[in-house]
Write a protein that holds these residues in place. Sequence first.
Motif, PDB file in Angstrom:
ATOM      1  N   ARG A 108       0.831  -1.207   0.000  1.00 19.70           N
ATOM      2  CA  ARG A 108       0.000   0.000   0.000  1.00 19.70           C
ATOM      3  C   ARG A 108       0.869   1.263   0.000  1.00 19.70           C
ATOM      4  NH1 ARG A 108      -5.551   0.004   2.688  1.00 19.70           N
ATOM      5  NH2 ARG A 108      -6.390   1.303   1.091  1.00 19.70           N
ATOM      6  N   GLN A 109       1.934   1.273   0.792  1.00 17.40           N
ATOM      7  CA  GLN A 109       2.841   2.426   0.808  1.00 17.40           C
ATOM      8  C   GLN A 109       3.484   2.612  -0.565  1.00 17.40           C
ATOM      9  OE1 GLN A 109       5.453   1.262   4.015  1.00 17.40           O
ATOM     10  NE2 GLN A 109       4.468   2.668   5.458  1.00 17.40           N
ATOM     11  N   ARG A 110       3.902   1.519  -1.130  1.00 20.19           N
ATOM     12  CA  ARG A 110       4.545   1.576  -2.435  1.00 20.19           C
ATOM     13  C   ARG A 110       3.582   2.088  -3.497  1.00 20.19           C
ATOM     14  NH1 ARG A 110       7.948  -3.356  -4.946  1.00 20.19           N
ATOM     15  NH2 ARG A 110       8.206  -2.478  -6.992  1.00 20.19           N
ATOM     16  N   THR A 122      -2.219  14.177  -7.723  1.00 13.88           N
ATOM     17  CA  THR A 122      -2.379  14.943  -6.493  1.00 13.88           C
ATOM     18  C   THR A 122      -2.851  14.010  -5.394  1.00 13.88           C
ATOM     19  OG1 THR A 122      -4.701  15.463  -6.901  1.00 13.88           O
ATOM     20  CG2 THR A 122      -3.051  16.986  -7.819  1.00 13.88           C
ATOM     21  N   GLU A 123      -2.874  14.522  -4.173  1.00 15.78           N
ATOM     22  CA  GLU A 123      -3.374  13.702  -3.063  1.00 15.78           C
ATOM     23  C   GLU A 123      -4.828  13.321  -3.285  1.00 15.78           C
ATOM     24  OE1 GLU A 123      -2.500  16.405   0.058  1.00 15.78           O
ATOM     25  OE2 GLU A 123      -0.429  15.733   0.254  1.00 15.78           O
ATOM     26  N   VAL A 124      -5.620  14.258  -3.778  1.00 15.86           N
ATOM     27  CA  VAL A 124      -7.039  14.004  -4.019  1.00 15.86           C
ATOM     28  C   VAL A 124      -7.216  12.954  -5.120  1.00 15.86           C
ATOM     29  CG1 VAL A 124      -9.200  15.062  -4.803  1.00 15.86           C
ATOM     30  CG2 VAL A 124      -7.713  16.291  -3.211  1.00 15.86           C
ATOM     31  N   LEU A 130      -7.569   5.143  -5.259  1.00 15.13           N
ATOM     32  CA  LEU A 130      -7.462   4.029  -4.325  1.00 15.13           C
ATOM     33  C   LEU A 130      -8.715   3.839  -3.479  1.00 15.13           C
ATOM     34  CD1 LEU A 130      -3.789   4.545  -3.093  1.00 15.13           C
ATOM     35  CD2 LEU A 130      -4.645   2.907  -4.773  1.00 15.13           C
ATOM     36  N   GLY A 131      -9.637   4.784  -3.565  1.00 16.34           N
ATOM     37  CA  GLY A 131     -10.864   4.673  -2.780  1.00 16.34           C
ATOM     38  C   GLY A 131     -10.641   4.911  -1.295  1.00 16.34           C
ATOM     39  N   ILE A 132      -9.714   5.808  -0.969  1.00 15.04           N
ATOM     40  CA  ILE A 132      -9.432   6.138   0.425  1.00 15.04           C
ATOM     41  C   ILE A 132      -9.482   7.654   0.576  1.00 15.04           C
ATOM     42  CG2 ILE A 132      -8.040   4.070   0.831  1.00 15.04           C
ATOM     43  CD1 ILE A 132      -5.527   5.728   0.422  1.00 15.04           C
ATOM     44  N   SER A 133      -9.362   8.147   1.781  1.00 21.78           N
ATOM     45  CA  SER A 133      -9.408   9.592   2.006  1.00 21.78           C
ATOM     46  C   SER A 133      -8.069  10.233   1.654  1.00 21.78           C
ATOM     47  CB  SER A 133      -9.749   9.891   3.462  1.00 21.78           C
ATOM     48  OG  SER A 133      -8.658   9.561   4.291  1.00 21.78           O
ATOM     49  N   SER A 134      -8.107  11.539   1.363  1.00 22.51           N
ATOM     50  CA  SER A 134      -6.862  12.239   1.057  1.00 22.51           C
ATOM     51  C   SER A 134      -5.979  12.310   2.300  1.00 22.51           C
ATOM     52  CB  SER A 134      -7.129  13.631   0.495  1.00 22.51           C
ATOM     53  OG  SER A 134      -7.860  14.404   1.412  1.00 22.51           O
ATOM     54  N   LYS A 138      -2.012  11.288   2.542  1.00 24.92           N
ATOM     55  CA  LYS A 138      -0.972  12.107   3.163  1.00 24.92           C
ATOM     56  C   LYS A 138      -0.215  11.303   4.218  1.00 24.92           C
ATOM     57  CE  LYS A 138      -3.501  16.450   2.758  1.00 24.92           C
ATOM     58  NZ  LYS A 138      -4.136  17.542   3.516  1.00 24.92           N
ATOM     59  N   SER A 139      -0.971  10.609   5.043  1.00 25.67           N
ATOM     60  CA  SER A 139      -0.366   9.830   6.122  1.00 25.67           C
ATOM     61  C   SER A 139       0.530   8.717   5.573  1.00 25.67           C
ATOM     62  CB  SER A 139      -1.468   9.245   7.004  1.00 25.67           C
ATOM     63  OG  SER A 139      -0.929   8.415   7.993  1.00 25.67           O
ATOM     64  N   MET A 140       0.017   7.974   4.580  1.00 25.44           N
ATOM     65  CA  MET A 140       0.808   6.877   4.013  1.00 25.44           C
ATOM     66  C   MET A 140       2.039   7.389   3.293  1.00 25.44           C
ATOM     67  SD  MET A 140      -1.677   3.913   2.643  1.00 25.44           S
ATOM     68  CE  MET A 140      -3.271   4.682   2.558  1.00 25.44           C
ATOM     69  N   SER A 141       1.913   8.519   2.583  1.00 23.71           N
ATOM     70  CA  SER A 141       3.070   9.101   1.906  1.00 23.71           C
ATOM     71  C   SER A 141       4.145   9.479   2.923  1.00 23.71           C
ATOM     72  CB  SER A 141       2.672  10.357   1.125  1.00 23.71           C
ATOM     73  OG  SER A 141       1.819  10.037   0.081  1.00 23.71           O
ATOM     74  N   ARG A 142       3.710  10.151   3.972  1.00 24.87           N
ATOM     75  CA  ARG A 142       4.653  10.575   5.015  1.00 24.87           C
ATOM     76  C   ARG A 142       5.324   9.356   5.655  1.00 24.87           C
ATOM     77  NH1 ARG A 142       1.313  13.428   7.491  1.00 24.87           N
ATOM     78  NH2 ARG A 142       0.641  11.886   9.006  1.00 24.87           N
ATOM     79  N   GLN A 143       4.537   8.334   5.984  1.00 23.35           N
ATOM     80  CA  GLN A 143       5.094   7.127   6.604  1.00 23.35           C
ATOM     81  C   GLN A 143       6.054   6.411   5.658  1.00 23.35           C
ATOM     82  OE1 GLN A 143       1.587   4.923   7.583  1.00 23.35           O
ATOM     83  NE2 GLN A 143       1.065   6.215   9.343  1.00 23.35           N
ATOM     84  N   ALA A 144       5.681   6.321   4.382  1.00 27.84           N
ATOM     85  CA  ALA A 144       6.531   5.617   3.412  1.00 27.84           C
ATOM     86  C   ALA A 144       7.852   6.357   3.208  1.00 27.84           C
ATOM     87  CB  ALA A 144       5.793   5.464   2.087  1.00 27.84           C
TER      88      ALA A 144
END
Length: 163
Positions: A108-110, A122-124, A130-134, A138-144
């Motif tokens: 998912r991070q990848r 864009t994040e949106v 992916l059918g998830i919230s923006s 943001k959170s997954m991008s930061r964590q990855a």
Amino acid sequence: MTDRSGFDQFVHARGPALARTAYLLTGDHHLAEDLVQAALAKAAQHWERIDTSPEAYVRRTMYHQNISWWRRRKLTETSLGSYDAPVAAADPTIRLTLEQALRRLTPRQRTVLVLRYFEDLTEVQTAAALGISSGAVKSMSRQALKRLRDLSPELADLVGADA
């Protein structure tokens, strides 16, 4: 499918770009081919309905299909070797370090990193694909990115320490 030639033209024109994205999503040449074929098969079935924006449909189908695949099975560690004979990196050590670090990310991070930084969504747009919230994007991008920096601090020079 009434307009077979339109579908054929689309596959011929956009197939290589779709294959590169699929490879980045899966990290495996064979899985990438399967992913593109599955998405194109769905697109062919619905061509009359999607012929105004087929690439968006196929890409979204690829993203969702990839998510479904890694939810159903445990991914094996694969090599990110060359796909379309990319230009050789100036330093093979950096390429290998990046390859190893990317393999350690969750699928998912990848996927989020591929959509955000390779596909330049864009994040949106990434969230919609992916059918998830923006916020989740943001959170997954930061964590990855944090995980990449933690796993391979020497890569920080490539993107900057604050990236």
